[in-house]
Design a protein around this motif. Structure first.
Motif, short mmCIF file in Angstrom:
data_model
loop_
_atom_site.label_atom_id
_atom_site.label_comp_id
_atom_site.label_asym_id
_atom_site.label_seq_id
_atom_site.Cartn_x
_atom_site.Cartn_y
_atom_site.Cartn_z
N ASP A 112 32.28 43.56 -31.83
CA ASP A 112 33.18 44.10 -30.81
C ASP A 112 33.97 43.01 -30.08
N VAL A 113 34.64 42.15 -30.84
CA VAL A 113 35.38 41.03 -30.27
C VAL A 113 36.83 41.43 -30.01
N SER A 114 37.31 41.14 -28.81
CA SER A 114 38.71 41.35 -28.46
C SER A 114 39.25 40.05 -27.86
N LEU A 115 40.42 39.64 -28.33
CA LEU A 115 41.06 38.45 -27.78
C LEU A 115 42.55 38.51 -28.04
N ARG A 116 43.27 37.71 -27.27
CA ARG A 116 44.72 37.61 -27.42
C ARG A 116 45.12 36.14 -27.43
N LEU B 257 38.26 38.06 -45.06
CA LEU B 257 37.17 39.01 -45.10
C LEU B 257 37.68 40.35 -44.58
N GLU B 258 37.13 41.41 -45.10
CA GLU B 258 37.50 42.76 -44.66
C GLU B 258 36.61 43.16 -43.50
N PRO B 259 37.14 43.28 -42.28
CA PRO B 259 36.29 43.63 -41.14
C PRO B 259 35.74 45.04 -41.26
N THR B 260 34.57 45.25 -40.68
CA THR B 260 33.95 46.57 -40.70
C THR B 260 34.72 47.56 -39.83
N SER B 261 35.18 47.09 -38.68
CA SER B 261 35.94 47.95 -37.77
C SER B 261 36.79 47.08 -36.86
N GLY B 262 37.71 47.71 -36.14
CA GLY B 262 38.57 46.99 -35.21
C GLY B 262 40.00 46.91 -35.70
N ARG B 263 40.82 46.20 -34.95
CA ARG B 263 42.25 46.10 -35.24
C ARG B 263 42.72 44.67 -35.05
N ILE B 264 43.56 44.20 -35.98
CA ILE B 264 44.16 42.86 -35.91
C ILE B 264 45.67 43.04 -36.00
N ALA B 265 46.38 42.55 -34.99
CA ALA B 265 47.85 42.64 -34.99
C ALA B 265 48.41 41.23 -34.89
N LEU B 266 49.36 40.91 -35.78
CA LEU B 266 50.05 39.62 -35.78
C LEU B 266 51.53 39.87 -35.56
N GLN B 267 52.07 39.29 -34.51
CA GLN B 267 53.48 39.49 -34.13
C GLN B 267 53.80 40.98 -33.99
N GLY B 268 52.85 41.73 -33.45
CA GLY B 268 53.05 43.16 -33.23
C GLY B 268 52.79 44.03 -34.43
N LEU C 209 48.93 37.00 -31.44
CA LEU C 209 47.76 37.58 -32.09
C LEU C 209 47.03 38.47 -31.11
N ASP C 210 46.75 39.70 -31.53
CA ASP C 210 46.04 40.66 -30.68
C ASP C 210 44.89 41.26 -31.49
N VAL C 211 43.67 40.90 -31.13
CA VAL C 211 42.48 41.39 -31.82
C VAL C 211 41.75 42.36 -30.90
N ARG C 212 41.46 43.55 -31.39
CA ARG C 212 40.81 44.57 -30.57
C ARG C 212 39.54 45.08 -31.25
N ASN C 213 38.42 44.94 -30.54
CA ASN C 213 37.13 45.54 -30.94
C ASN C 213 36.76 45.23 -32.39
N LEU C 214 36.94 43.98 -32.78
CA LEU C 214 36.68 43.58 -34.17
C LEU C 214 35.18 43.40 -34.40
N SER C 215 34.70 43.98 -35.48
CA SER C 215 33.29 43.85 -35.86
C SER C 215 33.19 43.58 -37.35
N MET C 216 32.17 42.80 -37.71
CA MET C 216 31.89 42.51 -39.12
C MET C 216 30.39 42.55 -39.33
#
Length: 341
Positions: free
Chosen positions: A37-41, A69-80, A9-16
């Motif tokens: 603006d949450v980022s985690l791996r 939920l639909e995030p306002t901004s950012g990126r969510i990647a699962l298994q690439g 799981l790769d979360v980049r700059n997620l905001s809600m």
């Protein structure tokens, strides 16, 4: 050293942000900044704990990651794969690989369905299995979590709280996911049952190669079951790293206040009190600068003017499980964390 292929799981700059009703017809619209603006791996086979006060945004973050939920901004990647904007069939397929264990085992189960039907429900929803195949898979999972074939015909009201949570865990695993998000999975259970459920989750993690994202306010649980921990305050991650390092030597003032609140099991030893003033700020009007500065005993002018980045601590290494990040301008100069006296 682990490679990028190990990242599940790769979360980049997620905001809600949730819009609020305008106070006047033509006035400005305010927003509740639930996640900022949450980022985690999360690596394969690891367990990451998300910790913070009530209202800090933990559950909203989990629901955004699962695309509930639909995030306002950012990126969510699962298994690439980027799942941030998936819709319809593509999103349904992605959900095979990520499942949710809910906090309340009483409210999360349909009282009209039997245990076998509850566990089989995801298989029916996504298709691809005959009724007999789905029944066999569901029954095998129920037995694996400690329930009998006879109990598979019972309704939720006939089970205890711990047994209902076992049903919820079996239902989450029936699609053979890679990621399981558990929101306060034992907070609604008796203390005597919590250890059983946590040990079951640990066994299932090893058996099925699962990765867990566990939301909790109970630091003792996080220390017991997690490899990594992220401390969340007002929608932002303020400290992130290996559990052992953070519990031994917390570097953010907020983390120190949380750890200092853990009672010692030895009555002859007590923790030094860490002063913290006020309540969690209004998420619709977050303070400027560091979100914790109105309550921080170490706040200085820099804290009131700009948001500290979540940076790698000097001397902590630059890769692998040893990464440790803190969002504090003075993390290195705070001195040793208050311990037991």
């Amino acid at each position: 050293m682990k490679s990028e292929a190990d990242i599940l799981l790769d979360v980049r700059n997620l905001s809600m942000r949730y819009p609020l009703r305008r106070r006047t017809p033509f006035g400005p619209r305010q927003h509740v900044h639930a996640v900022n603006d949450v980022s985690l791996r999360l690596r394969r086979g690891e367990t990451l704990g998300i910790v913070g006060e009530s209202g800090s945004g933990k559950t909203t973050l989990a629901r955004c990651i699962l695309r509930l939920l639909e995030p306002t901004s950012g990126r969510i990647a699962l298994q690439g794969q980027d799942i941030t904007h998936l819709r319809g069939r593509a999103l349904r397929e992605a959900r095979r690989h990520m499942q949710f264990v809910f906090q309340d085992p009483y409210a999360s189960l349909d009282p009209r369905l039997r245990a076998l039907e509850l566990v089989r429900e995801p298989l029916d929803a996504l298709g691809g299995f005959s009724r007999s195949e789905a029944d066999a898979i569901a029954l095998r999972l129920l037995e694996r979590v400690g329930l009998s074939a006879a109990q598979a015909r019972q309704f939720p009201h006939q089970f205890s709280g711990g047994q209902r949570q076992r049903i919820g865990i079996a239902r989450a695993l029936v699609l053979n996911p890679q990621l399981v998000v558990a929101d306060e999975p034992v907070s609604a259970l008796d203390v005597s049952v919590r250890a059983q459920i946590l040990n079951l989750m640990a066994d299932l993690r090893r058996e099925f190669g699962l990765s867990y994202l566990i939301i909790s306010h109970d630091l003792a649980i996080i220390e017991h079951v997690c490899d990594q921990v992220a401390i969340v305050y007002l929608g932002r991650i303020v400290e992130h790293g290996p559990v052992e390092q953070i519990f031994r030597d917390p570097r953010h003032p907020y983390t120190r206040t949380l750890l200092a609140a853990i009672p010692s099991p030895d009555p002859s030893r007590r923790r030094r009190a860490v002063e913290i003033a006020g309540d969690l700020p209004n998420p619709a009007a977050p303070p400027p600068g560091c979100p914790f500065h109105p309550r921080c005993p170490h706040a200085q002018d820099a804290c009131r003017q700009s948001v500290p980045p979540l940076d790698l601590l000097p001397g902590e290494g630059g890769s692998g499980a040893g990464e440790r990040r803190v969002a504090c301008f003075f993390a290195q100069s705070l001195g040793p964390a208050p311990g037991l006296v």
